[in-house]
Scaffold this motif. Structure first.
Motif, PDB file in Angstrom:
ATOM      1  N   ARG A 118      12.864  -0.800  -9.688  1.00  0.00           N
ATOM      2  CA  ARG A 118      12.292   0.521  -9.423  1.00  0.00           C
ATOM      3  C   ARG A 118      12.617   1.440 -10.594  1.00  0.00           C
ATOM      4  O   ARG A 118      13.731   1.414 -11.125  1.00  0.00           O
ATOM      5  CB  ARG A 118      12.881   1.111  -8.144  1.00  0.00           C
ATOM      6  CG  ARG A 118      12.471   0.401  -6.876  1.00  0.00           C
ATOM      7  CD  ARG A 118      11.086   0.782  -6.442  1.00  0.00           C
ATOM      8  NE  ARG A 118      10.667   0.035  -5.236  1.00  0.00           N
ATOM      9  CZ  ARG A 118       9.462   0.099  -4.725  1.00  0.00           C
ATOM     10  NH1 ARG A 118       8.532   0.849  -5.286  1.00  0.00           N
ATOM     11  NH2 ARG A 118       9.154  -0.600  -3.652  1.00  0.00           N
ATOM     12  N   ASP A 133       9.455   3.297  -1.927  1.00  0.00           N
ATOM     13  CA  ASP A 133       8.157   3.126  -2.569  1.00  0.00           C
ATOM     14  C   ASP A 133       7.672   4.387  -3.279  1.00  0.00           C
ATOM     15  O   ASP A 133       6.640   4.360  -3.963  1.00  0.00           O
ATOM     16  CB  ASP A 133       7.112   2.641  -1.566  1.00  0.00           C
ATOM     17  CG  ASP A 133       6.658   3.728  -0.593  1.00  0.00           C
ATOM     18  OD1 ASP A 133       7.332   4.774  -0.508  1.00  0.00           O
ATOM     19  OD2 ASP A 133       5.636   3.507   0.076  1.00  0.00           O
ATOM     20  N   ASP A 154       2.095  -0.211  -8.186  1.00  0.00           N
ATOM     21  CA  ASP A 154       2.384   0.185  -6.805  1.00  0.00           C
ATOM     22  C   ASP A 154       2.870  -0.999  -5.982  1.00  0.00           C
ATOM     23  O   ASP A 154       3.637  -0.842  -5.037  1.00  0.00           O
ATOM     24  CB  ASP A 154       1.124   0.773  -6.165  1.00  0.00           C
ATOM     25  CG  ASP A 154       0.605   1.987  -6.914  1.00  0.00           C
ATOM     26  OD1 ASP A 154       1.291   3.021  -6.913  1.00  0.00           O
ATOM     27  OD2 ASP A 154      -0.482   1.881  -7.514  1.00  0.00           O
ATOM     28  N   ASN A 363       6.487  -3.054  -0.625  1.00  0.00           N
ATOM     29  CA  ASN A 363       5.423  -3.430  -1.567  1.00  0.00           C
ATOM     30  C   ASN A 363       5.857  -4.465  -2.602  1.00  0.00           C
ATOM     31  O   ASN A 363       5.280  -4.534  -3.684  1.00  0.00           O
ATOM     32  CB  ASN A 363       4.855  -2.189  -2.257  1.00  0.00           C
ATOM     33  CG  ASN A 363       4.239  -1.224  -1.266  1.00  0.00           C
ATOM     34  OD1 ASN A 363       3.674  -1.630  -0.261  1.00  0.00           O
ATOM     35  ND2 ASN A 363       4.386   0.066  -1.539  1.00  0.00           N
TER      36      ASN A 363
END
Length: 411
Positions: A118, A133, A154, A363
């Motif tokens: 991330r 997310d 994404d 995701n």
């Protein structure tokens, strides 16, 4: 949570599963980028001489056929009941699929994925929280020249498979003494012993390790080579002693080609007068080079029922594969502690496949043989089922099915 188009999906790996996943996403209107460290279908081509267990009808998707036919009207597909070699599969389906307008502009070959994380969060932060997310997924890649790149997405789908990471051949899945030093000289992939690699095995003594279908394929090829070239020999070692033979057979195997291969290999192991000698309950303790490295040759120390040091010209280790977990070490993935498969896939409560593919990391998904971890027996049709279920989950539409009507794909 639903992720609507035009979100960006990054797919890791451009093998059969990566290509089909990218195609499904493009049909739905997602922005897609596929990262592949080698060439399209590289692992398929490395086993190019091997005949597939399933007929072509079970090695393609309706979307794939439609995309190729639209790109090249009049394209002649293999017959549905034809059994292709891996090379034929790549040349007659996978590579043409990659060349369609839907996929060609989103493929990034020669780009190895180094890590996924991330952008704004560490693995330990917001554990299991859907708010993770809000920080984009970040992918670090490296090209053949060593240059590094980053991309954001994404959604990230890992379809890198397991074939690039062979297991070690020593006791307990650890390296045998000397194996790490000689890793490049030991063969872990399926050698083409009758054609491309013939000179390496003709008239030589090969140590074959393993009790799966790869070992069965190699021992059958070496036995045929021995019938053509005197002096070709195989010593086949396995950890277990099965009454039916080294390779476990499946009662009423639904794949006739797999059943044929298993039976033929086991018959070779039982022959007392053939070029194949089977040593059950035997493992490798140590390997060392013997003689001129250019000429090959090994001294191998075995333990078990045939303990002692033996000399072989070649070593072929079909000892299975393991997933590369380092790619997503900074994400909150949920894997089985025993087999490294996606933990949800071992669920026994009948939950939908889409839910089984979930991870605590929003995701992020693993598809294909890598989702099965160290388990064997993953089939292409299973991958198509996973793809269909995954995009129903991503789109939050339980009835979403671009494969609807496909005769060979169970619901």
């Amino acid at each position: 949570m639903a992720v609507d188009t035009p979100a960006k999906i990054a797919i890791l790996g451009a093998g059969p599963v990566g290509l089909e996943t990218a195609l499904y996403a493009r049909f739905l209107g997602y922005e897609v980028e596929v990262f592949e460290r080698r060439q399209i279908a590289a692992q398929v081509l490395r086993a190019g001489h091997v005949r597939l267990f399933s007929p072509f009808a079970d090695c393609c998707s309706p979307l794939g056929r439609a995309a190729i036919a639209a790109q090249e009207p009049g394209f002649v597909f293999p017959a549905d009941d034809q059994y292709l070699t891996a090379r034929q599969w790549a040349q007659q389906y996978l590579i043409p699929l990659a060349g369609t307008d839907l996929l060609s502009d989103c493929l990034r070959t020669g780009r190895a994925v180094v890590a996924v994380g991330r952008r704004d969060l560490l693995k330990s932060e917001l554990p299991g929280d859907e708010d993770r997310d809000e920080s984009p997924l970040r992918i670090l890649t490296e090209d053949d020249a060593g240059r590094e790149f980053t991309a954001e997405a994404d959604i990230v789908i890992d379809a890198t498979g397991v074939r690039g990471q062979p297991n070690w051949l020593g006791p307990g899945g650890m390296p045998a003494l000397g194996e790490r030093r000689l890793r490049e000289r030991i063969v872990y992939d399926l050698p083409d012993v009758l054609e491309a690699d013939r000179a390496d095995y003709a008239g030589r003594h090969t140590l074959l390790i393993g009790a799966g279908h790869s070992a069965a394929t190699t021992v059958i090829g070496l036995a045929q080579l021995a019938a053509e070239v005197p002096g070709t020999r195989v010593t086949w070692i396995t950890r277990h002693d099965r009454s039916g033979g080294p390779v476990a057979s499946m009662p009423d195997d639904p794949l006739p080609e797999r059943a044929r291969l298993t039976g033929e290999a086991n018959r070779l192991a039982h022959r007392a007068d053939g070029p194949v000698v089977h040593w059950p309950e035997t493992t490798v303790e140590a390997v060392e080079a013997a003689g001129d490295p250019a000429a090959g040759g090994f001294h191998v120390t075995l333990s078990g029922s045939h303990a002692g040091q033996h000399r072989f010209d070649r070593i072929v280790a079909h000892v299975g594969y393991r997933p590369d977990l380092s790619l997503f070490r900074e994400l909150q993935a949920d894997l089985s502690w025993a087999s490294e498969l996606v933990a949800g896939l071992s669920a026994s409560d009948g939950e939908p496949l889409s839910d089984q593919l979930r991870h605590p990391e929003p995701n992020f998904y693993i598809l294909g043989s890598k989702s099965f971890g160290r388990r064997l027996g993953f089939e292409f049709l299973t991958a198509l089922q996973q793809i269909r279920a995954l995009f129903a989950l991503i789109g939050d539409r339980a009835d979403l099915d671009l494969y609807r009507g496909a005769k060979n794909l169970p619901k």
